[in-house]
Design a protein around this motif. Structure first.
Motif, PDB file in Angstrom:
ATOM      1  N   LEU A   1    -116.127  19.721 -51.541  1.00 46.30           N
ATOM      2  CA  LEU A   1    -116.738  18.605 -51.527  1.00 46.30           C
ATOM      3  C   LEU A   1    -118.169  18.314 -52.232  1.00 46.30           C
ATOM      4  CD1 LEU A   1    -116.239  18.059 -47.769  1.00 46.30           C
ATOM      5  CD2 LEU A   1    -114.744  17.105 -49.818  1.00 46.30           C
ATOM      6  N   GLU A   2    -118.826  19.453 -52.449  1.00 52.23           N
ATOM      7  CA  GLU A   2    -120.005  19.293 -53.211  1.00 52.23           C
ATOM      8  C   GLU A   2    -119.760  19.366 -54.404  1.00 52.23           C
ATOM      9  OE1 GLU A   2    -124.203  19.151 -53.136  1.00 52.23           O
ATOM     10  OE2 GLU A   2    -123.008  19.282 -51.466  1.00 52.23           O
ATOM     11  N   GLY A   3    -118.850  20.001 -55.122  1.00 46.62           N
ATOM     12  CA  GLY A   3    -118.488  19.879 -56.486  1.00 46.62           C
ATOM     13  C   GLY A   3    -118.029  18.298 -56.924  1.00 46.62           C
ATOM     14  N   MET A   4    -117.362  17.651 -55.832  1.00 43.76           N
ATOM     15  CA  MET A   4    -117.003  16.492 -56.344  1.00 43.76           C
ATOM     16  C   MET A   4    -118.168  15.543 -56.396  1.00 43.76           C
ATOM     17  SD  MET A   4    -113.709  15.961 -53.729  1.00 43.76           S
ATOM     18  CE  MET A   4    -113.292  14.456 -54.399  1.00 43.76           C
ATOM     19  N   LYS A   5    -119.183  15.626 -55.452  1.00 40.02           N
ATOM     20  CA  LYS A   5    -120.491  15.120 -55.454  1.00 40.02           C
ATOM     21  C   LYS A   5    -121.287  15.195 -56.843  1.00 40.02           C
ATOM     22  CE  LYS A   5    -121.277  14.821 -50.586  1.00 40.02           C
ATOM     23  NZ  LYS A   5    -122.403  14.878 -49.490  1.00 40.02           N
ATOM     24  N   GLU A   6    -121.283  16.608 -57.333  1.00 37.24           N
ATOM     25  CA  GLU A   6    -121.974  16.718 -58.644  1.00 37.24           C
ATOM     26  C   GLU A   6    -121.213  16.092 -59.830  1.00 37.24           C
ATOM     27  OE1 GLU A   6    -122.345  21.072 -58.862  1.00 37.24           O
ATOM     28  OE2 GLU A   6    -123.866  21.143 -57.124  1.00 37.24           O
ATOM     29  N   LYS A   7    -119.904  16.091 -59.762  1.00 38.43           N
ATOM     30  CA  LYS A   7    -119.153  15.298 -60.733  1.00 38.43           C
ATOM     31  C   LYS A   7    -119.121  13.949 -60.826  1.00 38.43           C
ATOM     32  CE  LYS A   7    -118.148  19.225 -62.997  1.00 38.43           C
ATOM     33  NZ  LYS A   7    -118.872  19.558 -64.185  1.00 38.43           N
ATOM     34  N   ASN A   8    -119.859  13.211 -59.514  1.00 38.18           N
ATOM     35  CA  ASN A   8    -119.907  11.944 -59.630  1.00 38.18           C
ATOM     36  C   ASN A   8    -118.554  11.383 -59.084  1.00 38.18           C
ATOM     37  OD1 ASN A   8    -122.691  11.681 -59.895  1.00 38.18           O
ATOM     38  ND2 ASN A   8    -122.427  11.789 -62.274  1.00 38.18           N
ATOM     39  N   LEU A   9    -117.780  12.023 -58.269  1.00 41.65           N
ATOM     40  CA  LEU A   9    -116.364  11.721 -58.062  1.00 41.65           C
ATOM     41  C   LEU A   9    -116.392  11.017 -56.611  1.00 41.65           C
ATOM     42  CD1 LEU A   9    -114.221  14.651 -59.482  1.00 41.65           C
ATOM     43  CD2 LEU A   9    -114.626  12.443 -60.384  1.00 41.65           C
ATOM     44  N   ASP A  10    -115.712  10.040 -56.158  1.00 34.45           N
ATOM     45  CA  ASP A  10    -115.467   9.732 -54.872  1.00 34.45           C
ATOM     46  C   ASP A  10    -114.920  10.659 -53.890  1.00 34.45           C
ATOM     47  OD1 ASP A  10    -116.503   7.202 -55.820  1.00 34.45           O
ATOM     48  OD2 ASP A  10    -114.506   6.534 -56.319  1.00 34.45           O
ATOM     49  N   ASP A  11    -115.477  10.496 -52.718  1.00 32.85           N
ATOM     50  CA  ASP A  11    -115.287  11.578 -51.727  1.00 32.85           C
ATOM     51  C   ASP A  11    -113.869  11.248 -51.240  1.00 32.85           C
ATOM     52  OD1 ASP A  11    -117.497  12.730 -51.861  1.00 32.85           O
ATOM     53  OD2 ASP A  11    -118.375  11.809 -50.016  1.00 32.85           O
ATOM     54  N   TYR A  12    -113.243  10.240 -51.399  1.00 33.19           N
ATOM     55  CA  TYR A  12    -112.140   9.777 -50.711  1.00 33.19           C
ATOM     56  C   TYR A  12    -110.850  10.011 -51.938  1.00 33.19           C
ATOM     57  CZ  TYR A  12    -113.019   5.469 -53.412  1.00 33.19           C
ATOM     58  OH  TYR A  12    -113.115   4.641 -54.445  1.00 33.19           O
ATOM     59  N   LEU A  13    -110.973  10.822 -52.867  1.00 30.87           N
ATOM     60  CA  LEU A  13    -110.053  11.049 -53.899  1.00 30.87           C
ATOM     61  C   LEU A  13    -109.171  12.202 -53.202  1.00 30.87           C
ATOM     62  CD1 LEU A  13    -111.632  11.204 -57.335  1.00 30.87           C
ATOM     63  CD2 LEU A  13    -110.281   9.596 -56.469  1.00 30.87           C
ATOM     64  N   ASN A  14    -107.899  11.870 -53.315  1.00 29.56           N
ATOM     65  CA  ASN A  14    -107.014  12.721 -52.619  1.00 29.56           C
ATOM     66  C   ASN A  14    -106.212  13.687 -53.506  1.00 29.56           C
ATOM     67  OD1 ASN A  14    -105.422  10.757 -53.860  1.00 29.56           O
ATOM     68  ND2 ASN A  14    -104.381  10.411 -51.838  1.00 29.56           N
ATOM     69  N   GLY A  15    -106.509  13.729 -54.716  1.00 28.49           N
ATOM     70  CA  GLY A  15    -105.915  14.522 -55.607  1.00 28.49           C
ATOM     71  C   GLY A  15    -104.964  14.126 -56.649  1.00 28.49           C
ATOM     72  N   PRO A  16    -104.204  14.619 -57.194  1.00 35.44           N
ATOM     73  CA  PRO A  16    -103.956  16.206 -56.989  1.00 35.44           C
ATOM     74  C   PRO A  16    -104.851  17.017 -57.587  1.00 35.44           C
ATOM     75  CG  PRO A  16    -102.368  15.380 -58.423  1.00 35.44           C
ATOM     76  CD  PRO A  16    -103.294  14.085 -58.469  1.00 35.44           C
TER      77      PRO A  16
END
Length: 961
Positions: free
Chosen positions: A548-563
């Motif tokens: 989850l921290e890596g998703m924030k660093e890449k400016n990705l939304d928390d609700y992305l479910n993948g894949p």
């Protein structure tokens, strides 16, 4: 009374007044004898009025003088005697009572137990203020003395500012009182006026003054009576304490007053004594102090709960031996006061008996509540339990625990025991003063403590400290379940083929899926493993925060479910020299195999690009190398190895074609897995890929080159082998479709002789490559010492002598102890410029010195390229120079060291020179995909099996896993 009143400072006046007093007394007698005469009777009454007026005036003057003296004392410091009017700070402190907040903080910091001013003053100034009287001693002290107390407990020398012999000695009030002289500015007291003048004044005003004083005394007595009734209403103890009317003996009134409480007038129950030496029931004085302030109810001298002490033992003995009548109906027995509680408990009419029962009474000396057994504690507190239960059900919804803890908390705070109160409050809030079970589990594992060793430590700490700092073993086992696979729910879409949908699967038997029959190969092994998918889910949940921290660093939304794409490195290695334990079970070999995996990186497709949100920083650490299967088996035993690992490989193949649905961060997310089997040494790699052993003509596991071809062309080769091609070649080898001879068929399949059962990625294991190359350099050093380039035909004894010479010299110069089998640490120390310098001391030819140094220098430039986790970032220059350095290295081998490499080459030298650039171009690294983490895990296996696991073949592998 008249004689005592007429005393004056001068001797002459004393004699004169004495004669006058004798004449007055004799005339008084004459007046009484002649009762029939009218005139002497009037003189007698007038003289009596004058005497009473003089007495009352004297008493009023003395009272006024004493009050002025007490007011003067209020302006002086109890310790040093300085006047508060001259003190610049104007801050004063009470001699009695608890300390202020700042001093309390200092005492806690210095770990002192004193919490009241009398204790501190006694320690610092050697003055006992508990017996002070307010008519003699001041009741406050100055800020300078307060500072001296602070300097004392701050470890500074207070004698510099206040010597011990400078304390004041206070005397009762007298005509030559120093206190009054000091406060009046040095002016002496005025002497008493002559007796005659006072007599005249009394004669003129005696009747009116007598009337006013009578009214005042009556008002004062009425106020005292009202105050006494008010205090009795406050304590309200008539149903608790024994009345003095129950005394069996008609004791004197003064004696009864001495054994009764001065608030409630009952017989003293749990008596306490104040600093002013008055006696009260403990509950009565505490209630009065709480309502009416910190003063003695009898004399209004300052009094605090911390100043209350138990009276002397002789007084308590007298109190206990008093004879009283039993208040219970139809019981006229007389018993001693000390045995009243025991007598009362024998009555059936407990309801009436409880009206007069009180605390801390019994036949024999009562034990402390905490020293009783649990059954005796319940018996003594049964009535209190009923009351607390009733209150909790009425007010707190039945939460008895909260009520009791709150009472305990308030009791601790009232006694200034804030540290203990804070710990209790932490327990009430769920934090607790002890360690979390997961922390205790980590301590047990990281310190290599067995269950019995940890349990001994837990019991010892609990017994010594009285606190449960560490948690018991059952709490650790409960916490361990949340950390092991099989705890988190998950789902596969589509469901995995031939794999159960049950997710609550922990440690299972490695032979659980193996069908056995009489004709099968006998499997003498013990194996334990996790289910592959459950182990992967557990690893992902451990990394939830990092993902989850890596998703924030890449400016990705928390609700992305993948894949999400998860790349997994697989490692497998055998370890020898594992001593067998005693106990029931099969006769297992003294070798073991460990299969593990490491999550290398996780990426997510966002738009048209793939963003990497997690990458393992230390891919070769044993902390990220998750064990999947442990078995006591020989890695060379192909049948046992395939029997145990086949179910695991089947789960892996099923996961390739399915997606994992796992809740992470409150959202159901999708994961796909890519498996890369790179953590294998050459021996096991040839075993699982069905290739011939490492001594085969086909020396490489990446290309089809033979040993002769590799020695003639040292550098220019490409990767051609794959798992699919090995399967095809095995089918050709098995069926021989072209009906060829053995040599022709072997040349067609390029060394494939068995069925591959684990898919691996053609690569180089950096750790074993380093060990293999160091072994070859070790041989080169021996040959250079023996000058093999001059005389190639030497005996084995001569070669052994070269080895002994080299070992002795390396031990002396490099502190390298000779080893039967080369390890990674020995290889790292051996491959250095210092080692070459030391070896050159044993070589005579300077030309060979230069060749050997250049060979080592080239190797040290090539080594970081395959050892580093990311050579493009860590050593970009050496990566660019690698092709040149490898060609120069190959040229040296074929010229200067032709005696060793003519027509032959070692396996790892071939891989080092021919395939490193191509692998790095494909994977980005070689060192990150090595088996070093699995090798470190092997050390843990040995340590846990020896120190932590249960001494049983059945359970030891489960404990280690």
């Amino acid at each position: 009374k008249l004689r005592s009143f007429e005393k004056t400072p001068s001797d002459d006046s004393q004699h004169t007044h004495k004669d006058q007093a004798e004449e007055a007394v004799s005339s008084n007698k004459e007046i009484i004898l002649h009762e029939d005469e009218a005139v002497p009777r009037e003189e007698e009454m007038e003289l009596t009025d004058n005497r009473q007026g003089l007495e009352e005036d004297a008493h009023a003057m003395k009272t006024q003088d004493n009050r002025a003296h007490q007011n003067n004392l209020k302006e002086l410091c109890r310790i040093c005697g300085v006047s508060f009017k001259t003190d610049c700070s104007k801050r004063t402190y009470p001699v009695h009572g608890p300390v202020d907040d700042e001093t309390l903080w200092l005492l806690r910091k210095k770990e002192k137990t004193a919490t009241s001013w009398p204790d501190l003053i006694a320690k610092v100034f050697k003055i006992d203020v508990r017996g002070d009287v307010d008519t003699i001693h001041p009741t406050r002290f100055c800020h300078n003395c307060w500072s001296i107390i602070h300097r004392k407990f701050s470890n500074t020398l207070c004698e510099v500012y206040f010597p011990r012999n400078s304390t004041m000695e206070w005397q009762p009030h007298s005509p030559n009182c120093d206190v009054c002289h000091t406060t009046r500015g040095g002016v002496k007291r005025k002497s008493q006026p002559p007796h005659v003048q006072r007599g005249k004044r009394v004669k003129t005003t005696g009747k009116h003054a007598q009337l006013n004083r009578g009214v005042k005394n009556q008002q004062l007595k009425q106020a005292q009576i009202n105050n006494k009734n008010l205090m009795k209403e406050i304590v309200n103890c008539k149903d608790i304490h024994l009345s003095t009317k129950l005394l069996a003996v008609d004791y004197p009134v003064d004696f009864i007053k001495s054994i009764s409480c001065q608030i409630c007038d009952h017989i003293l129950a749990d008596p306490v004594e104040t600093t002013c030496r008055h006696l009260f029931c403990r509950t009565c004085i505490l209630k009065c102090i709480r309502v009416m302030g910190s003063y003695c109810p009898s004399c209004w001298y300052p009094c605090f709960p911390t100043d209350l002490v138990t009276p002397v033992k002789s007084f308590l003995n007298i109190l206990d031996n008093l004879s009283i009548r039993c208040p219970v109906k139809e019981c006229d027995e007389e018993i001693s006061h000390g045995k009243y509680g025991q007598h009362l408990s024998g009555h059936k009419e407990m309801k009436e008996g409880e009206l007069y029962s009180y605390i801390n009474k019994g036949g024999r000396p009562r034990q402390h509540l905490l020293s009783l057994t649990r059954r005796a504690q319940k018996h003594r507190l049964r009535e209190l339990k009923r009351q607390v239960k009733a209150f909790a059900e009425k007010e707190e919804g039945g939460d008895i625990k909260a009520v009791c803890m709150t009472l305990f908390l308030l009791a601790l705070r009232a006694k200034n025991e804030h540290k203990q109160a804070d710990e209790l409050e932490a327990i009430m809030q769920g934090r607790g003063s002890g360690l979390h079970p997961a922390v205790c589990l980590a301590i047990r594992i990281n310190t290599f403590l067995s269950c019995s060793q940890y349990h001994k430590m837990y019991r010892t700490v609990k017994a010594v400290t009285g606190r449960q700092v560490f948690q018991p073993l059952h709490a650790l086992r409960t916490a361990e379940k949340a950390l092991l696979p099989g705890y988190h729910p998950f789902e596969w879409k589509p469901p995995l083929k031939n794999v159960s949908t049950n997710t609550e699967v922990g440690i299972i038997d490695g032979l659980s899926g193996l069908p056995l029959s009489i004709d099968d190969y006998p499997v003498d092994t013990i194996a334990k493993r996790f289910r592959y998918d459950a182990a992967l889910v557990c690893a992902l949940k451990d990394m939830e925060e990092e993902i989850l921290e890596g998703m924030k660093e890449k400016n990705l939304d928390d609700y992305l479910n993948g894949p999400f794409t998860v790349v997994v490195k697989e490692s497998c290695d055998g370890m020898g020299d594992v001593s067998e334990k005693h106990g029931s079970g099969p006769a297992v070999p003294e070798k073991a195999v460990r299969f593990s995996f490491t999550v290398m990186n996780i990426s997510i497709a966002h738009g048209n690009e793939s963003k990497r949100i997690f990458e393992e920083v230390k891919p070769n650490s044993e902390l990220c190398c998750k064990p999947l299967c442990l078995m006591l088996a020989d890695e060379s035993d192909h049948e046992t190895l395939t029997a145990i690992l086949s179910p695991l490989i089947a789960e892996r193949e099923a996961m390739k074609n399915s997606e994992l649905l796992l809740e992470m961060g409150g959202i159901l997310r999708t994961f796909r897995f890519v498996f890369r089997g790179t953590g294998y040494d050459e021996k096991l790699l040839r075993e699982v890929e069905g290739l011939e052993a490492s001594g085969s003509t086909y020396i490489c596991t990446l290309c089809d080159a033979t040993r002769l071809e590799a020695s003639q062309n040292l550098v220019f080769h490409s990767i051609t082998r794959s798992h699919a091609e090995n399967l095809e070649r095995y089918e050709i080898w098995r069926s021989n479709p072209y009906h060829e001879s053995v040599d022709e068929l072997r040349d067609r399949v390029k060394g494939v002789s068995a069925k591959p059962f684990i898919e691996t990625v053609p690569s180089i294991d950096a750790l074993h490559c380093d060990i293999g190359n160091a072994t070859e350099f070790y041989r080169i050093f021996q040959m250079e010492i023996g000058e093999l380039y001059k005389n190639p035909d030497v005996s084995k004894e001569e070669r052994k002598r070269w080895q002994l010479t080299l070992d002795k010299h390396l031990r002396k110069k490099m502190n390298l102890k000779p080893m039967l089998k080369m390890s990674g640490n020995f290889a790292r120390k051996l491959m250095s410029k210092e080692t070459v310098e030391a070896v050159c001391e044993l070589i005579k030819c300077e030309e060979r010195h230069e060749a050997l140094k250049e060979l080592m220098d080239l190797y040290l430039k090539m080594k970081p390229v395959w050892r580093s986790s990311c050579p493009a970032k860590e050593c970009p220059e050496l990566l660019c120079q690698y092709s040149y350095n490898s060609q120069r290295f190959a040229e040296l081998l074929s010229t200067k060291f032709k005696y060793r490499y003519e027509g032959k080459i070692t396996n790892y030298f071939h891989k080092t020179l021919a395939h490193v650039p191509e692998i790095i171009e494909r994977d980005g690294s070689i060192g990150a995909w090595a088996s070093e983490g699995n090798e470190s895990g092997n050390k843990l296996f040995r340590r846990f099996r020896k120190m932590n696991a249960r001494q049983s073949k059945v359970y030891e592998m489960e404990d280690v896993l």
